[in-house]
Design a protein around this motif. Sequence first.
Motif, PDB file in Angstrom:
ATOM      1  N   PRO A  38       0.829  -1.215   0.000  1.00 19.23           N
ATOM      2  CA  PRO A  38       0.000   0.000   0.000  1.00 19.23           C
ATOM      3  C   PRO A  38       0.862   1.264   0.000  1.00 19.23           C
ATOM      4  N   PHE A  39       1.798   1.332  -0.935  1.00 23.46           N
ATOM      5  CA  PHE A  39       2.679   2.502  -1.018  1.00 23.46           C
ATOM      6  C   PHE A  39       2.435   3.202  -2.345  1.00 23.46           C
ATOM      7  N   LYS A  40       3.374   4.054  -2.675  1.00 29.17           N
ATOM      8  CA  LYS A  40       3.337   4.689  -3.995  1.00 29.17           C
ATOM      9  C   LYS A  40       3.531   3.612  -5.062  1.00 29.17           C
ATOM     10  N   PRO A  41       3.051   3.846  -6.292  1.00 28.68           N
ATOM     11  CA  PRO A  41       3.165   2.827  -7.354  1.00 28.68           C
ATOM     12  C   PRO A  41       4.624   2.444  -7.613  1.00 28.68           C
ATOM     13  N   GLU A  42       4.948   1.168  -7.379  1.00 33.97           N
ATOM     14  CA  GLU A  42       6.288   0.643  -7.633  1.00 33.97           C
ATOM     15  C   GLU A  42       6.150  -0.738  -8.272  1.00 33.97           C
ATOM     16  N   ARG A  43       7.301  -1.298  -8.651  1.00 36.03           N
ATOM     17  CA  ARG A  43       7.290  -2.541  -9.405  1.00 36.03           C
ATOM     18  C   ARG A  43       7.252  -3.769  -8.500  1.00 36.03           C
ATOM     19  N   ILE A  44       6.471  -4.765  -8.925  1.00 41.51           N
ATOM     20  CA  ILE A  44       6.576  -6.119  -8.390  1.00 41.51           C
ATOM     21  C   ILE A  44       7.501  -6.870  -9.341  1.00 41.51           C
ATOM     22  N   LEU A  45       8.674  -7.289  -8.853  1.00 47.17           N
ATOM     23  CA  LEU A  45       9.672  -7.916  -9.706  1.00 47.17           C
ATOM     24  C   LEU A  45       9.775  -9.428  -9.510  1.00 47.17           C
ATOM     25  N   ILE A  46       9.335  -9.923  -8.346  1.00 44.23           N
ATOM     26  CA  ILE A  46       9.491 -11.349  -8.027  1.00 44.23           C
ATOM     27  C   ILE A  46       8.173 -11.889  -7.498  1.00 44.23           C
ATOM     28  N   ILE A  47       7.731 -13.028  -8.057  1.00 48.09           N
ATOM     29  CA  ILE A  47       6.630 -13.809  -7.483  1.00 48.09           C
ATOM     30  C   ILE A  47       7.084 -15.257  -7.482  1.00 48.09           C
ATOM     31  N   ASP A  48       7.064 -15.902  -6.287  1.00 49.32           N
ATOM     32  CA  ASP A  48       7.521 -17.284  -6.182  1.00 49.32           C
ATOM     33  C   ASP A  48       6.749 -17.971  -5.069  1.00 49.32           C
ATOM     34  N   THR A  49       6.878 -19.289  -5.006  1.00 56.03           N
ATOM     35  CA  THR A  49       6.222 -20.061  -3.950  1.00 56.03           C
ATOM     36  C   THR A  49       7.274 -20.748  -3.096  1.00 56.03           C
ATOM     37  N   THR A  50       6.980 -20.848  -1.802  1.00 55.99           N
ATOM     38  CA  THR A  50       7.885 -21.526  -0.880  1.00 55.99           C
ATOM     39  C   THR A  50       7.573 -23.019  -0.861  1.00 55.99           C
ATOM     40  N   LYS A  51       8.433 -23.758  -0.158  1.00 58.84           N
ATOM     41  CA  LYS A  51       8.263 -25.214  -0.099  1.00 58.84           C
ATOM     42  C   LYS A  51       6.933 -25.588   0.546  1.00 58.84           C
ATOM     43  N   ASP A  52       6.489 -24.780   1.519  1.00 62.21           N
ATOM     44  CA  ASP A  52       5.232 -25.096   2.215  1.00 62.21           C
ATOM     45  C   ASP A  52       4.029 -24.418   1.567  1.00 62.21           C
ATOM     46  N   GLY A  53       4.189 -23.932   0.330  1.00 64.71           N
ATOM     47  CA  GLY A  53       3.041 -23.434  -0.413  1.00 64.71           C
ATOM     48  C   GLY A  53       2.716 -21.979  -0.223  1.00 64.71           C
ATOM     49  N   LYS A  54       3.520 -21.244   0.511  1.00 60.46           N
ATOM     50  CA  LYS A  54       3.249 -19.819   0.684  1.00 60.46           C
ATOM     51  C   LYS A  54       3.776 -19.035  -0.524  1.00 60.46           C
ATOM     52  N   ILE A  55       3.445 -17.763  -0.546  1.00 56.42           N
ATOM     53  CA  ILE A  55       3.856 -16.860  -1.621  1.00 56.42           C
ATOM     54  C   ILE A  55       4.987 -15.975  -1.115  1.00 56.42           C
ATOM     55  N   LEU A  56       6.032 -15.882  -1.907  1.00 55.40           N
ATOM     56  CA  LEU A  56       7.138 -14.971  -1.625  1.00 55.40           C
ATOM     57  C   LEU A  56       7.234 -14.013  -2.809  1.00 55.40           C
ATOM     58  N   ALA A  57       6.944 -12.755  -2.534  1.00 49.30           N
ATOM     59  CA  ALA A  57       6.918 -11.765  -3.624  1.00 49.30           C
ATOM     60  C   ALA A  57       7.580 -10.483  -3.150  1.00 49.30           C
ATOM     61  N   GLY A  58       8.071  -9.705  -4.120  1.00 47.80           N
ATOM     62  CA  GLY A  58       8.727  -8.455  -3.746  1.00 47.80           C
ATOM     63  C   GLY A  58       9.105  -7.647  -4.972  1.00 47.80           C
ATOM     64  N   GLY A  59       9.707  -6.501  -4.670  1.00 44.08           N
ATOM     65  CA  GLY A  59      10.119  -5.595  -5.741  1.00 44.08           C
ATOM     66  C   GLY A  59      10.746  -4.351  -5.149  1.00 44.08           C
ATOM     67  N   ASP A  60      10.411  -3.208  -5.737  1.00 44.83           N
ATOM     68  CA  ASP A  60      11.000  -1.956  -5.264  1.00 44.83           C
ATOM     69  C   ASP A  60      10.663  -1.674  -3.804  1.00 44.83           C
ATOM     70  N   GLY A  61       9.490  -2.170  -3.334  1.00 39.80           N
ATOM     71  CA  GLY A  61       9.079  -1.898  -1.967  1.00 39.80           C
ATOM     72  C   GLY A  61       9.622  -2.869  -0.947  1.00 39.80           C
ATOM     73  N   GLY A  62      10.344  -3.916  -1.393  1.00 39.23           N
ATOM     74  CA  GLY A  62      10.872  -4.913  -0.475  1.00 39.23           C
ATOM     75  C   GLY A  62      10.353  -6.289  -0.816  1.00 39.23           C
ATOM     76  N   VAL A  63      10.454  -7.243   0.149  1.00 38.42           N
ATOM     77  CA  VAL A  63       9.990  -8.604  -0.059  1.00 38.42           C
ATOM     78  C   VAL A  63       9.097  -8.992   1.106  1.00 38.42           C
TER      79      VAL A  63
END
Length: 984
Positions: free
Chosen positions: A373-398
């Motif tokens: 919920p910040f200023k418009p920035e890029r989502i650069l990474i979308i991935d899944t963890t071994k236990d099925g969770k989502i790991l995503a990030g970009g300019d705003g962090g991970v």
Amino acid sequence: MSTLPMMKALLSLIVCLAFFPIVSLAQEYSYAHYGIAEGLAGSTVYCITQDKDGFIWTGTETGVSRFDGSHFKNFTTKDGLPDLEVVQLFADSRGRVWMAPLRKSICYYYQGRIHTEQNDSVLGHIRLDGNLWGFAEDAAGNILLQEKNVLHILGADGSLTDVDSLDGAPVSNCFAVSASTSGGFLAEINGKIVEFSGNKCLHSMRIPYVGSRSNDFALSSGTVVWNERGLAYNILSFGKKRIIRQAWDKQHHRSIAFTAIGDSLVYSNELDGSHEYNIRTGQTRTYLPGIAVSRVFKDASGDLWFTTMGAGLYRLISNDVRSISFTVERTEKATVTALARVGHELWVGDNHNYIFRLSLPGLTLREQHLYFPFKPERILIIDTTKDGKILAGGDGGVQEDTRDLRPVGDIFGGGLKSLTWMNERTVLATYSWGAGTFDLPLTRNARMKDTLLKGRATIAFYTHDTIYLGTMDGLYRLVKGRPRVFLGDGVPFLRNRISAIVKAEDGTLWIGSYDDAGIIGYKNGREVAALTRQQGLTSDICRCLQVHNNILWVGTDKGLNRVELDKPGYPITRYTSRDGLASDMINTVLADSSRIYVGTSEGLSYFDEQKPVNSEGCRLHLLSVMNSGRERIVDTADLVIPYRDKHLRLEFAGISYRSAGDITYRYRMLGLDSTWRETKENTLDYPELPSGEYEWQLIAVNKFGNWSRMLQLPVTVDIQWWKKPWFVVGAWLLSLVLSWLLVSSRIRIIRRRQREKEGLLQRMSDLESTALKSQMNPHFIFNCLTSIQLLNLSGDTGGSNQYITGLAKLIRMTLHNSSRTFVSIGDEVDYLSSYLSLEKMRFKEKIDYEIVVDTSIHPGVVLIPPMLIQPFVENALKHGLAHKVDGKGFISIRMRIADDRIVIVIEDNGVGRKEAAARPKSAEWKEYPSRGLSLTEDRIGIMNKLYAGDAGIEVTDLQDSDGSPAGTRVTLRLPIFYGRPQLS
């Protein structure tokens, strides 16, 4: 579960609803668009056709355009059109393009010329009652011209037949015509479909049509379609013999015209696009939503073209490449920056912190989520963890989330660039500030486990306990327990900015650079392959890499590349916006089985890589042959160019619409150059062709590597009249006569010049003899003997002997030099020294002298004519020093080289020429006047003629500070001679 993640999720939802409008998604086909900026005659396009050579023709409100896939050629009233607005076009089997202007008239284009009723006798016999509404051609090559209430048949033999009644009824309200499957004509006449040949009716069928507009009706050889009073449109397939009714949405329907193609496709062209109905399958498609479409046309390659009212011309690039645009803030298209398959969904990250969840395989939008919920920035990474969770990030962090995107912990870091797994719990990440590792889960107090690099990092890759870190300055390798190694020291490519790293099945690391350097394969510590634009990449700026099933996908700033790693030479297939991609700026690629998803700056594109690329053949045509300022294309069978104007300009066109202008031309002019050359231009200029016979050869190669037929043009450049056989023989005979005359004349000239030179040499010899006599005049000898006598009388026997010796030496040197044409500088200096020493003794030591030779002059090598300097020395004694009463007289002789000449300066400090001329001559000079100066000037003049020299004499009167005469300076400039000089 703690309340903190729930509160954060609720806060994100509130911010999303409060500040961000709903994001819209639209699936679209990809089109090539051509408007006025690309050369189209006008933006409102009424009609379209394709001639037998493959050119696309369009009629607009401001003229007719011919298109070859790269360039438009426009025709207006200046080119012979009866009217600018052309509303119907038709191409027949002979290559003629028929045109029906809005003004009541008819014309056609053929072989570079527009034929009208004024310049074509056949057209002049046609009497039109109104406007032409359509054209058709039967199997025999007869052309049908359609008016509303009469039909004209122009026979293949040039005959003209007017048909005003068919099937026992007059022709009226004829709204459409076509060729029939049996080889005749079809016409809709007052609610009946009539098949006929000539003026004979073969078959008729009534249809329930009531209307008064030609645009409410369309007819092809297998289908008829008509408007049912604005409620629906009806389709009758002659093969199925049944009517299919398609109802319109009254609120949105605004029909423009219908198009019927063959026996299966019908298009309802409306203000909001073109709606296709496939009679065989029942499927419907919508093209160009929101654009007013006037006509649809299928070309010879099966591609669809759309003419529009105000938006120009469109070509459907591919039915297989589809694109999805994500609109943010209602107008701004989102850039796709991340892709991942999560279960049965495709997750898409954009540059506004949104993640979109699309169902597979249909790609319908299930959910959009504002991730940060910040200023418009890029989502650069979308991935899944071994236990099925989502790991995503970009300019705003991970951030780590559940599948429904509820945060598990806090946002970690900022400025994320890449993520790669080291094991099930440890993640290797690169940031704008460095690189390091962290462990999952990302709890509230999570922190960096191990910092590996400080400074901007771009990409990280982990394999077999080895870490590769890409930076702005190159690539580093880290192995646990060993110092960090900079790989750019061994491989120069790895000093560039690293943008992507992937690993192929054979263990090769493929590494991309953002520094306009392309990509390389790296294995066993060395570069094993390199791919750049030279090898076929769309660009050398690599933005992303993906390996899937031995296929390397390379995303660049100018398109996508498919590299086959298991084949020699690594064949490359290119995909760009010309092939249907939403944009050429590729941000990310995801290969999922055979479907390829491409994230671009204009949205998401996808296609099936197993479907063959829509290749296309390549046609080649010669458009223009210009010579002497006029068109010569009709003379191509026997093209002869006059020698007075040998400039040849050729214009041609390679036609391959799917290549979108990416056509290479290979050409050569046999007889002038056998080497094949390449160009992207569609014109060639030969400014000055030599006389002779040539064959110009041209081949077009499209983007798929398909070659056209070879175009061959014989060219003869006329021989000048003076190279004709009769002239050559005559000139040869004349040259023999002239040569004999010239040789005879030359011999006479040489003999005359020889006589002149012999005369000059004799004159030179006489002058030298006279100069000798001048130098050895009796007065000088008398003075010398008198001086010797006085020395003897005074008892100075030693001085007398010295004088006698000097005089004898001078006489001997004078006699010796007089027999030579040139003497060395050394001999001349000796002679002058002897002469001046005698005069010094005669003047009782009242004068002194110096002779200085510059070191640049070799005394024994450099030569000058003899007895040139002595007359000037004698003149200085006679006129300058003889009248000097105060002080001691002085003569200076200096020799140097300047400007490739010998400069000899004779200078005295006597009374000067003016004073000497005013005083009476003494008795000793009156009796024997000197002729040395005039003789010297004559000798110099003859020497210049003999040796083509530029010798000269310059005399300067010297003055002291108060302006009184202070002597005379004579400057003598002579050519430099070495050895024996050659006569000119």
